[in-house]
Enzyme design. Structure first.
Site, PDB file in Angstrom:
ATOM      1  CD  GLU A  89      -3.038  -0.719  -0.115  1.00  0.00           C
ATOM      2  OE1 GLU A  89      -3.164  -1.611  -0.973  1.00  0.00           O
ATOM      3  OE2 GLU A  89      -3.573   0.400  -0.213  1.00  0.00           O
ATOM      4  N   GLY A 115       2.218   2.441  -3.014  1.00  0.00           N
ATOM      5  CA  GLY A 115       2.182   3.034  -4.339  1.00  0.00           C
ATOM      6  C   GLY A 115       2.941   2.297  -5.421  1.00  0.00           C
ATOM      7  CE  LYS A 140       0.331  -7.538  -7.408  1.00  0.00           C
ATOM      8  NZ  LYS A 140       0.941  -6.540  -6.503  1.00  0.00           N
ATOM      9  CG  ASP A 152      -2.178  -4.226  -7.341  1.00  0.00           C
ATOM     10  OD1 ASP A 152      -3.027  -3.441  -6.903  1.00  0.00           O
ATOM     11  OD2 ASP A 152      -1.177  -4.559  -6.703  1.00  0.00           O
ATOM     12  N   GLY A 156       6.038  -6.517  -7.872  1.00  0.00           N
ATOM     13  CA  GLY A 156       6.034  -7.558  -6.841  1.00  0.00           C
ATOM     14  C   GLY A 156       4.705  -7.566  -6.100  1.00  0.00           C
ATOM     15  CB  ILE A 157       2.813  -9.377  -4.127  1.00  0.00           C
ATOM     16  CG1 ILE A 157       1.586  -9.402  -3.209  1.00  0.00           C
ATOM     17  CG2 ILE A 157       3.720 -10.560  -3.892  1.00  0.00           C
ATOM     18  CD1 ILE A 157       0.636 -10.556  -3.495  1.00  0.00           C
ATOM     19  CG  ASN A 175       4.123   7.199  -4.475  1.00  0.00           C
ATOM     20  OD1 ASN A 175       3.762   8.124  -5.188  1.00  0.00           O
ATOM     21  ND2 ASN A 175       3.276   6.343  -3.924  1.00  0.00           N
ATOM     22  CG  HIS A 212      -0.912  12.673  -2.012  1.00  0.00           C
ATOM     23  ND1 HIS A 212      -2.191  13.179  -2.060  1.00  0.00           N
ATOM     24  CD2 HIS A 212      -1.023  11.410  -1.533  1.00  0.00           C
ATOM     25  CE1 HIS A 212      -3.040  12.276  -1.600  1.00  0.00           C
ATOM     26  NE2 HIS A 212      -2.359  11.187  -1.273  1.00  0.00           N
ATOM     27  CB  VAL A 213      -1.796  13.407  -7.990  1.00  0.00           C
ATOM     28  CG1 VAL A 213      -0.667  14.290  -8.445  1.00  0.00           C
ATOM     29  CG2 VAL A 213      -1.422  11.933  -8.163  1.00  0.00           C
TER      30      VAL A 213
HETATM   31  N1  LIG Z   1       1.313   9.617  -5.353  1.00  0.00           N
HETATM   32  C1  LIG Z   1       0.060   9.268  -5.055  1.00  0.00           C
HETATM   33  N2  LIG Z   1      -0.910  10.199  -5.017  1.00  0.00           N
HETATM   34  C2  LIG Z   1      -2.182   9.874  -4.692  1.00  0.00           C
HETATM   35  N3  LIG Z   1      -2.597   8.613  -4.412  1.00  0.00           N
HETATM   36  C3  LIG Z   1      -1.644   7.643  -4.437  1.00  0.00           C
HETATM   37  C4  LIG Z   1      -0.292   7.907  -4.750  1.00  0.00           C
HETATM   38  N4  LIG Z   1       0.390   6.730  -4.687  1.00  0.00           N
HETATM   39  C5  LIG Z   1      -0.502   5.780  -4.347  1.00  0.00           C
HETATM   40  N5  LIG Z   1      -1.734   6.307  -4.205  1.00  0.00           N
HETATM   41  C6  LIG Z   1      -2.947   5.605  -3.800  1.00  0.00           C
HETATM   42  O1  LIG Z   1      -2.636   4.857  -2.620  1.00  0.00           O
HETATM   43  C7  LIG Z   1      -3.273   3.561  -2.660  1.00  0.00           C
HETATM   44  C8  LIG Z   1      -2.186   2.457  -2.606  1.00  0.00           C
HETATM   45  O2  LIG Z   1      -1.410   2.540  -3.788  1.00  0.00           O
HETATM   46  P1  LIG Z   1      -1.032   1.213  -4.590  1.00  0.00           P
HETATM   47  O3  LIG Z   1      -2.232   0.359  -4.773  1.00  0.00           O
HETATM   48  O4  LIG Z   1      -0.299   1.639  -5.816  1.00  0.00           O
HETATM   49  O5  LIG Z   1      -0.050   0.531  -3.530  1.00  0.00           O
HETATM   50  P2  LIG Z   1       0.735  -0.843  -3.696  1.00  0.00           P
HETATM   51  O6  LIG Z   1       2.052  -0.657  -3.049  1.00  0.00           O
HETATM   52  O7  LIG Z   1       0.717  -1.248  -5.125  1.00  0.00           O
HETATM   53  O8  LIG Z   1      -0.175  -1.821  -2.835  1.00  0.00           O
HETATM   54  P3  LIG Z   1      -0.114  -3.441  -2.849  1.00  0.00           P
HETATM   55  O9  LIG Z   1       0.988  -3.808  -1.942  1.00  0.00           O
HETATM   56  O10 LIG Z   1      -1.490  -3.833  -2.353  1.00  0.00           O
HETATM   57  O11 LIG Z   1       0.141  -3.860  -4.266  1.00  0.00           O
HETATM   58  C9  LIG Z   1      -4.059   3.525  -3.956  1.00  0.00           C
HETATM   59  O12 LIG Z   1      -5.386   3.954  -3.695  1.00  0.00           O
HETATM   60  C10 LIG Z   1      -3.369   4.559  -4.829  1.00  0.00           C
HETATM   61  O13 LIG Z   1      -4.231   5.123  -5.814  1.00  0.00           O
HETATM   62  C1  LIG Z   2      -3.416  -8.246  -0.025  1.00  0.00           C
HETATM   63  C2  LIG Z   2      -2.719  -7.164  -0.713  1.00  0.00           C
HETATM   64  N1  LIG Z   2      -2.992  -7.251  -2.144  1.00  0.00           N
HETATM   65  C3  LIG Z   2      -1.230  -7.053  -0.473  1.00  0.00           C
HETATM   66  N2  LIG Z   2      -0.567  -6.630  -1.706  1.00  0.00           N
HETATM   67  C4  LIG Z   2      -0.539  -8.314  -0.017  1.00  0.00           C
HETATM   68  C5  LIG Z   2       0.595  -7.915   0.894  1.00  0.00           C
HETATM   69  C6  LIG Z   2       1.272  -9.095   1.508  1.00  0.00           C
HETATM   70  C7  LIG Z   2       2.160  -8.659   2.664  1.00  0.00           C
HETATM   71  C8  LIG Z   2       2.720  -9.845   3.426  1.00  0.00           C
HETATM   72  C9  LIG Z   2       3.528  -9.355   4.642  1.00  0.00           C
HETATM   73  O1  LIG Z   2       4.617  -8.768   4.441  1.00  0.00           O
HETATM   74  O2  LIG Z   2       3.007  -9.438   5.766  1.00  0.00           O
HETATM   75 MG   LIG Z   3       0.003  -2.955  -6.022  1.00  0.00          MG
END
Ligand SMILES: Nc1ncnc2c1ncn2[C@@H]1O[C@H](COP(=O)(O)OP(=O)(O)OP(=O)(O)O)[C@@H](O)[C@H]1O
Ligand SMILES: C[C@H](N)[C@H](N)CCCCCC(=O)O
Ligand SMILES: [Mg+2]
EC number: 6.3.3.3
Length: 225
Positions: free
Chosen positions: A15, A17, A40, A57, A119-120, A178, A208-209
């Site tokens: 989470e 970005g 992904k 994603d 990644g994840i 980010n 942040h947008v």
């Molecule tokens: N620079 C930004 N400005 C505004 N919103 C953002 C920004 N970066 C990320 N977000 C928002 O924050 C939330 C998390 O971003 P994102 O889903 O890309 O995270 P992630 O690291 O890919 O999460 P995951 O680990 O679940 O894959 C989303 O709602 C995304 O739209």
């Molecule tokens: C469920 C969601 N899509 C997340 N990207 C999955 C994140 C797994 C994190 C595992 C951990 O580090 O505890």
């Molecule tokens: Mg993601």
């Protein structure tokens, strides 16, 4: 066609970005005239939409790509429950197979100039008993781009991840800051602390947008040389 270029996009946490930045990188690559595909390999959390299980994603990466290569290649493992992937996979009786991920990646790489593999979660997430996301980056033979979610605590997460990337013998091609937390204090000082300590180029600072999408921030980014 020039030799395809591909990177593994890791993050300092879930989470922060990764998907947002991956999509912005795809838009930046397309802006520069490249055929760009997102991938992904493993996702956790899906909904049944229009006759298919779809992870958010994967949907965003598909939308930001030059074309739709098919979910079987873009997202070979779409686990249903939004939890740690090795737990979701075990619940579904699924063994995540590196060879299947590799085959899907090679298929994408054969169709594009640029492939961004997300990644994840963070960098070191189990995918089974003896396989994790860092192994996946190694198996794919990809340099890593690290997305640092700029919020209090990110310096520790970023520097630990940089160490882990090096410990796995992987190349850190660059990092992207980010602005996930618009209320973060002393952002410039934190960026400077990271810039001094991360031995790789800063590829951009994503603002942040609120309410805008990744295409609107593509101009802030560049792909590694
Ligand atoms: N620079 C930004 N400005 C505004 N919103 C953002 C920004 N970066 C990320 N977000 C928002 O924050 C939330 C998390 O971003 P994102 O889903 O890309 O995270 P992630 O690291 O890919 O999460 P995951 O680990 O679940 O894959 C989303 O709602 C995304 O739209
Ligand atoms: C469920 C969601 N899509 C997340 N990207 C999955 C994140 C797994 C994190 C595992 C951990 O580090 O505890
Ligand atoms: Mg993601």
């Amino acid at each position: 066609m020039t030799e395809p270029r591909a990177w593994f996009l890791a993050g300092t946490d879930t989470e922060i970005g990764k998907t947002f930045v991956a999509c912005a990188l795809l838009h930046a690559a397309r802006r520069d005239g490249h055929r760009a595909l997102g991938m992904k390999p493993v996702a956790a959390g899906a909904e049944w939409i229009a006759g298919e299980w779809l992870n958010e994603d994967a949907a965003q990466l598909r939308a930001a790509s030059s074309f739709d290569p098919g979910l079987d290649q873009l997202n070979p493992y779409c686990l249903k429950t939004p939890v740690a992937p090795h737990i979701a996979a075990a619940e579904e009786g699924i063994d995540i197979d590196p060879a299947r991920i590799r085959a899907a990646f090679e298929s994408l790489r054969a169709q594009a100039d640029v492939v961004i593999v997300e990644g994840i979660g963070g960098f070191r997430v189990p995918l089974g008993d003896r396989y994790d996301t860092a192994d996946m980056a190694r198996e794919l033979g990809l340099p890593v781009i690290l997305v640092v979610g700029m919020r209090l605590g990110c310096i520790n997460h970023a520097l630990l991840t940089v160490e882990a990337i090096a410990a796995r013998g992987l190349t850190l091609a660059g990092w992207i800051a980010n602005r996930i937390d618009p209320a973060m204090l002393r952002v410039d000082e934190n960026l400077e602390a990271l810039r001094r300590r991360i031995p790789a180029p800063l590829l951009g600072v994503v603002p942040h947008v609120a309410g805008a999408g990744p295409a609107q921030v593509a101009a802030a980014l560049r792909l590694p040389a």
